[in-house]
Scaffold this motif. Structure first.
Motif, PDB file in Angstrom:
ATOM      1  N   UNK A 179      33.657  38.958  70.553  1.00  0.00           N
ATOM      2  CA  UNK A 179      32.528  38.952  69.629  1.00  0.00           C
ATOM      3  C   UNK A 179      32.566  40.035  68.575  1.00  0.00           C
ATOM      4  N   UNK A 180      33.756  40.647  68.364  1.00  0.00           N
ATOM      5  CA  UNK A 180      33.906  41.665  67.311  1.00  0.00           C
ATOM      6  C   UNK A 180      35.148  41.337  66.502  1.00  0.00           C
ATOM      7  N   UNK A 181      35.130  40.253  65.739  1.00  0.00           N
ATOM      8  CA  UNK A 181      36.344  39.793  65.064  1.00  0.00           C
ATOM      9  C   UNK A 181      36.873  40.785  64.041  1.00  0.00           C
ATOM     10  N   UNK A 182      38.199  40.892  64.001  1.00  0.00           N
ATOM     11  CA  UNK A 182      38.866  41.703  62.994  1.00  0.00           C
ATOM     12  C   UNK A 182      39.045  40.817  61.763  1.00  0.00           C
ATOM     13  N   UNK A 183      37.994  40.698  60.976  1.00  0.00           N
ATOM     14  CA  UNK A 183      38.018  39.816  59.810  1.00  0.00           C
ATOM     15  C   UNK A 183      38.888  40.429  58.729  1.00  0.00           C
ATOM     16  N   UNK A 184      39.963  39.725  58.388  1.00  0.00           N
ATOM     17  CA  UNK A 184      40.872  40.210  57.363  1.00  0.00           C
ATOM     18  C   UNK A 184      40.410  39.712  56.003  1.00  0.00           C
ATOM     19  N   UNK A 185      40.266  40.604  55.063  1.00  0.00           N
ATOM     20  CA  UNK A 185      39.811  40.211  53.730  1.00  0.00           C
ATOM     21  C   UNK A 185      40.835  39.298  53.083  1.00  0.00           C
ATOM     22  N   UNK A 186      40.337  38.193  52.535  1.00  0.00           N
ATOM     23  CA  UNK A 186      41.237  37.199  51.976  1.00  0.00           C
ATOM     24  C   UNK A 186      41.979  37.717  50.751  1.00  0.00           C
ATOM     25  N   UNK A 187      41.355  38.652  50.019  1.00  0.00           N
ATOM     26  CA  UNK A 187      42.020  39.167  48.822  1.00  0.00           C
ATOM     27  C   UNK A 187      42.932  40.344  49.137  1.00  0.00           C
ATOM     28  N   UNK A 188      43.098  40.656  50.421  1.00  0.00           N
ATOM     29  CA  UNK A 188      43.931  41.790  50.809  1.00  0.00           C
ATOM     30  C   UNK A 188      45.080  41.364  51.720  1.00  0.00           C
ATOM     31  N   UNK A 189      45.410  40.079  51.718  1.00  0.00           N
ATOM     32  CA  UNK A 189      46.460  39.610  52.620  1.00  0.00           C
ATOM     33  C   UNK A 189      47.792  40.292  52.316  1.00  0.00           C
ATOM     34  N   UNK A 190      48.094  40.513  51.029  1.00  0.00           N
ATOM     35  CA  UNK A 190      49.347  41.196  50.674  1.00  0.00           C
ATOM     36  C   UNK A 190      49.362  42.615  51.237  1.00  0.00           C
ATOM     37  N   UNK A 191      48.195  43.274  51.269  1.00  0.00           N
ATOM     38  CA  UNK A 191      48.121  44.615  51.854  1.00  0.00           C
ATOM     39  C   UNK A 191      48.458  44.588  53.335  1.00  0.00           C
TER      40      UNK A 191
ATOM     41  N   UNK B 133      50.937  26.533  55.023  1.00  0.00           N
ATOM     42  CA  UNK B 133      49.922  26.380  53.978  1.00  0.00           C
ATOM     43  C   UNK B 133      50.346  27.214  52.783  1.00  0.00           C
ATOM     44  N   UNK B 134      50.227  26.610  51.591  1.00  0.00           N
ATOM     45  CA  UNK B 134      50.525  27.327  50.360  1.00  0.00           C
ATOM     46  C   UNK B 134      49.326  27.229  49.433  1.00  0.00           C
ATOM     47  N   UNK B 135      48.937  28.341  48.839  1.00  0.00           N
ATOM     48  CA  UNK B 135      47.793  28.358  47.939  1.00  0.00           C
ATOM     49  C   UNK B 135      47.101  29.704  47.958  1.00  0.00           C
ATOM     50  N   UNK B 136      46.054  29.815  47.163  1.00  0.00           N
ATOM     51  CA  UNK B 136      45.277  31.051  47.085  1.00  0.00           C
ATOM     52  C   UNK B 136      44.167  31.041  48.129  1.00  0.00           C
ATOM     53  N   UNK B 137      43.911  32.168  48.798  1.00  0.00           N
ATOM     54  CA  UNK B 137      42.828  32.205  49.766  1.00  0.00           C
ATOM     55  C   UNK B 137      41.433  32.341  49.147  1.00  0.00           C
ATOM     56  N   UNK B 138      41.363  32.944  47.938  1.00  0.00           N
ATOM     57  CA  UNK B 138      40.041  33.155  47.359  1.00  0.00           C
ATOM     58  C   UNK B 138      39.377  31.818  47.056  1.00  0.00           C
ATOM     59  N   UNK B 139      38.074  31.797  47.195  1.00  0.00           N
ATOM     60  CA  UNK B 139      37.189  30.638  47.041  1.00  0.00           C
ATOM     61  C   UNK B 139      37.147  29.756  48.290  1.00  0.00           C
ATOM     62  N   UNK B 140      38.211  29.775  49.090  1.00  0.00           N
ATOM     63  CA  UNK B 140      38.199  28.972  50.309  1.00  0.00           C
ATOM     64  C   UNK B 140      37.339  29.649  51.373  1.00  0.00           C
ATOM     65  N   UNK B 141      36.682  28.879  52.256  1.00  0.00           N
ATOM     66  CA  UNK B 141      35.920  29.492  53.347  1.00  0.00           C
ATOM     67  C   UNK B 141      36.836  30.324  54.246  1.00  0.00           C
ATOM     68  N   UNK B 142      36.348  31.471  54.677  1.00  0.00           N
ATOM     69  CA  UNK B 142      37.174  32.365  55.484  1.00  0.00           C
ATOM     70  C   UNK B 142      37.635  31.700  56.772  1.00  0.00           C
ATOM     71  N   UNK B 143      36.731  30.939  57.429  1.00  0.00           N
ATOM     72  CA  UNK B 143      37.126  30.325  58.688  1.00  0.00           C
ATOM     73  C   UNK B 143      38.242  29.302  58.481  1.00  0.00           C
ATOM     74  N   UNK B 144      38.251  28.624  57.325  1.00  0.00           N
ATOM     75  CA  UNK B 144      39.315  27.668  57.031  1.00  0.00           C
ATOM     76  C   UNK B 144      40.641  28.396  56.824  1.00  0.00           C
ATOM     77  N   UNK B 145      40.622  29.504  56.092  1.00  0.00           N
ATOM     78  CA  UNK B 145      41.849  30.268  55.861  1.00  0.00           C
ATOM     79  C   UNK B 145      42.421  30.771  57.176  1.00  0.00           C
ATOM     80  N   UNK B 146      41.558  31.293  58.040  1.00  0.00           N
ATOM     81  CA  UNK B 146      42.041  31.796  59.323  1.00  0.00           C
ATOM     82  C   UNK B 146      42.582  30.652  60.186  1.00  0.00           C
TER      83      UNK B 146
END
Length: 624
Positions: free
Chosen positions: A179-191, A462-475
C-alpha cells in the motif's frame, strides 16, 4: 558522578508503529522453525555480502524486510554459484541452472528443503509476487558463469537491464502490495534508466579487482578504446596513466548518472528516502573508488564507517517518520501453491501453447525463407468508419478491432514472423473526441488485464511517449514488457501515443546528451550511432508496411525503420481483417523485387509463393 544523558524520546505514535511493524515482521516469518531459520539466513547473507543493500532494506517498512532479505539472498546465492573460484565455467553454469530449476519446482510445490529457496517461496506466495520476470535475470546469471564481453555501451546496458532491473521490480511490487507504491514519474523515466546504469557501473568499478582476478573484463570495448593500453594493463593488473585516466572518466560518468535530484520529486516519502539514500551511498562509494588509486586493482574499495553513518543516521530518522504516517497492508497466511499450468502469480514462463487455429481450419501459406519478411508493421485503420457504417458510435469500432488484433498475432506466430509492430494510438489522435480516446485507452488496459497472449511465445513491447497517458496504463504496459522479456518467438510492439517525428526528435536529444557526456564523438557520428539511441535499438528495419482502411499514406509511422519498406494498402476496414489477410500481405511481399539501389536479383519461381492447396483464397474486401 555525571548522569548519562538520555536519548530524546520518539513520538508515541512512532514508537507504537515501530513496535507493531516489528511484531508484524516476526509474524510474517511464520511459526515454522525451518521457515524462520530460512529468513534469518537470508538476513545474514544480505548483511555480510551486501552491507549497503542491507542498510537500504532497513529503510523499508519492517513488514517488508524479510521479503527483501529473501529476494536479495537469492541474488547473492546465484552470483556466488556463478563466480565460484577454481571451478570450470561449464560446471558453474550447470550449478546455476540446477539451483534455478529447483526454485521453479519449489514454487510449484510451495515448500523447499533449501532454506533460502524456502524463504523465497514463502515470500512469493504471501505477497502474491509474480516471479516470472526473474527468469531472464537467472538465465543471465548462468551466462555470466561462462564469461561476458561487451562491444559497446548498448550491449552493456542491455545486459544491465536483464541483470538488475527485474530484482528492483520485485521491490516495487512489494511496496505496491503493502500500500505504499513507488510511483515513478512518467516524465522521469530516462532519469531512472540513467540511475540504474550508474548503479551497475559503480558495482563494476567496485568489483574490478575481483572480476580481473577471475579473468572477467566487464567494461565495454567502446569505453576502453579511447585509452590505448588500458585493457592490457588492467588484464595484467598494472596501474598505468591510461588506467588512471579510464577510471577517472568512468567514475565521473557514474557520478553524473546517479545524481538525479528530480527523480524522486512527487514520490511517496518512504520510497523516495530509499532512492535518495541509495544515491548518497553510491556517491560515497565513488569517493572511495577515486581515493583508492592503484589499490583498486587489488581489493574492493570501501567507504569509512563514519561516512556511512553520516548518511544513514538521518535517513533512518526520515524513514521512521515516513512509515509511521503510512497505513500499510500486511498480508494474511500464504495461500496454497499453484500448479505449473495454473494462471496464478507464482507461475513461470513455462508451458507456452501454440496459437488457436483459425475457425475454418486454414493453414498459413508456404513462404520461401528468402521471401519471408522479418518485420511487418501495420496501421490498423478504419475502426471508426466500420462502426459508423453499421450505425454504431465510432468508439465501438475500436472494441471490435481487438478481435482482428488477436488474429494478426495468431497468424504471425503460425507463419513464423519474427517482428510485428501495430500502430494503436498516435500523438495526433488526441485531437479526437473524449469518448473515443477513453474507449481506446480502456480497451488497451482491458487487453493487458485479460492477457490474451499470456500463454503464447510473444514478447510484448510498448513504444511511445508516457506523458498524457494514465499512469496505471503506463505501469501496466511496462510490467507486461518486463514479464515477457525472455520470450523468443514473436516480438509484438504496440505503438501507443507514438509519433515518428517525435521518436526521431527524442533520439536526437539522447544522442546529444551522449555526446555531452563523452559517450560518442559528434564529429564521427554515423547512422549506427543514431540507431543505438532509438527506443529499441534491436528493432530491425520494416520490410512490409501494411495499412488498412482504403488510405494510402504512412501517417508518421516508423519513419526511421520504414525507409525501405514495401508498402501494401488494402481497402477493408481493420475489424474485417483476420490472419488470412496478413498471410496474403506476406505472400504479396514475397513476389516483389527489393533493390535498395542495387541491380535486382532474379525472382524465384512464383510457384514457391503460392498459398498451400488447403488455404482457400481470401475474397477481396469490398471498398467502403
Amino acid at each position: 558522578m555525571r548522569t548519562k544523558p538520555q536519548p530524546t524520546p520518539a513520538p508515541l505514535h512512532s514508537v507504537t508503529h515501530a513496535r507493531r511493524s516489528r511484531a508484524a515482521s516476526r509474524a510474517l516469518m511464520g511459526e515454522d522453525p525451518a521457515l524462520r531459520a530460512g529468513y534469518r539466513l537470508c538476513r545474514r547473507i544480505t548483511r555480510q555480502h551486501d552491507p549497503a543493500i542491507y542498510a537500504l532494506v532497513q529503510l523499508m517498512p519492517a513488514v517488508l524486510r524479510p521479503a527483501c532479505w529473501a529476494l536479495w539472498a537469492a541474488v547473492t546465492v546465484l552470483d556466488d554459484l556463478a563466480d565460484t573460484p577454481d571451478t570450470e565455467p561449464a560446471q558453474r553454469a550447470a550449478r546455476v541452472e540446477a539451483w534455478t530449476r529447483a526454485l521453479k519446482q519449489d514454487l510449484t510445490a510451495g515448500t523447499s528443503t533449501d532454506p533460502v529457496r524456502y524463504a523465497v517461496v514463502d515470500t512469493a506466495g504471501r505477497w502474491r509476487l509474480d516471479l516470472s520476470d526473474l527468469q531472464g535475470a537467472m538465465a543471465r546469471t548462468r551466462e555470466d558463469a561462462l564469461g561476458l564481453r561487451f562491444t559497446d555501451w548498448a550491449a552493456w546496458r542491455a545486459w544491465c537491464n536483464e541483470e538488475i532491473v527485474p530484482w528492483g521490480d520485485q521491490a516495487r511490487q512489494l511496496l505496491e502490495r503493502a500500500g505504499a507504491p513507488m510511483t515513478l514519474r512518467l516524465d522521469r523515466h530516462a532519469d531512472y534508466e540513467q540511475f540504474m546504469d550508474g548503479t551497475q557501473l559503480i558495482n563494476m568499478l567496485t568489483d574490478l579487482s575481483t572480476d580481473l582476478a577471475q579473468g572477467h573484463m566487464l567494461l565495454p570495448q567502446e569505453a576502453l578504446e579511447p585509452f590505448p593500453g588500458a585493457e592490457a594493463d588492467l588484464t595484467q593488473g598494472r596501474w598505468s596513466p591510461a588506467v588512471a585516466a579510464l577510471i577517472a572518466e568512468l567514475t565521473a560518468l557514474a557520478r553524473r548518472r546517479v545524481t538525479r535530484p528530480a527523480m524522486t520529486r512527487g514520490m511517496h516519502p518512504g520510497p523516495a528516502n530509499v532512492l535518495d539514500t541509495a544515491a548518497d551511498l553510491m556517491r560515497l562509494q565513488l569517493d572511495a573508488i577515486e581515493a583508492a588509486g592503484p589499490t583498486l586493482l587489488t581489493r574492493p574499495p570501501r567507504p569509512s564507517v563514519a561516512a556511512h553513518t553520516r548518511v544513514l543516521l538521518p535517513a533512518r530518522l526520515r524513514s521512521a517518520l515516513a512509515w509511521s504516517l503510512t497505513p500499510l497492508t500486511v498480508p494474511g497466511p500464504r495461500p496454497p501453491a499453484v500448479g505449473v499450468g495454473d494462471p496464478g502469480p507464482a507461475t513461470h514462463d513455462t508451458g507456452l501453447r501454440p496459437p488457436p487455429p483459425h475457425p475454418d481450419g486454414v493453414r498459413p501459406p508456404r513462404i520461401a525463407a528468402d521471401r519471408m519478411p522479418s518485420h511487418v508493421a501495420v496501421i490498423m485503420d478504419g475502426n471508426g468508419r466500420w462502426a459508423e457504417q453499421r450505425g454504431l458510435p465510432r468508439h465501438e469500432g475500436h472494441r471490435a478491432g481487438t478481435a482482428a488484433l488477436h488474429e494478426m498475432v495468431y497468424g504471425a506466430l503460425e507463419i513464423g514472423l519474427r517482428h510485428l509492430t501495430l500502430y494503436t494510438f498516435s500523438t495526433e489522435n488526441w485531437k479526437r473526441g473524449t469518448e473515443e480516446i477513453t474507449t481506446i485507452l480502456e480497451t488497451v488496459r482491458h487487453e493487458l488485464d485479460e492477457g490474451p497472449f499470456r500463454d503464447l511465445d510473444v514478447r510484448q513491447r510498448w513504444s511511445g511517449r508516457p506523458d498524457k497517458l494514465p499512469e496505471d496504463l503506463v505501469h501496466a504496459l511496462r510490467r507486461e514488457q518486463q514479464r515477457t522479456r525472455t520470450r523468443t518467438g514473436l516480438t509484438l510492439t504496440v505503438c501507443i501515443n507514438y509519433g515518428g517525428r517525435d521518436e526521431i526528435t527524442r533520439t536526437a536529444a539522447a544522442l546529444a546528451q551522449a555526446a555531452r557526456e563523452g559517450e560518442v564523438d559528434p564529429h564521427l557520428l554515423g547512422e549506427d550511432d543514431f540507431a543505438r539511441h532509438l527506443p529499441y535499438p534491436d528493432m530491425p528495419d520494416v520490410d512490409l508496411l501494411w495499412r488498412t482502411g482504403n488510405e494510402q499514406r504512412t501517417s508518421n509511422f516508423l519513419p526511421w525503420h520504414a525507409t525501405y519498406a514495401e508498402l501494401h494498402f488494402t481497402p477493408g476496414y481493420w475489424p474485417d481483417n483476420d490472419r488470412r489477410d496478413l498471410w496474403q500481405a506476406i505472400t504479396e511481399y514475397g513476389r516483389r523485387q527489393r533493390r535498395h539501389g542495387a541491380v535486382p536479383a532474379p525472382l524465384a519461381s512464383p510457384e514457391k509463393h503460392r498459398p498451400s492447396p488447403d488455404v482457400p483464397a481470401r475474397p477481396a474486401c469490398p471498398r467502403h
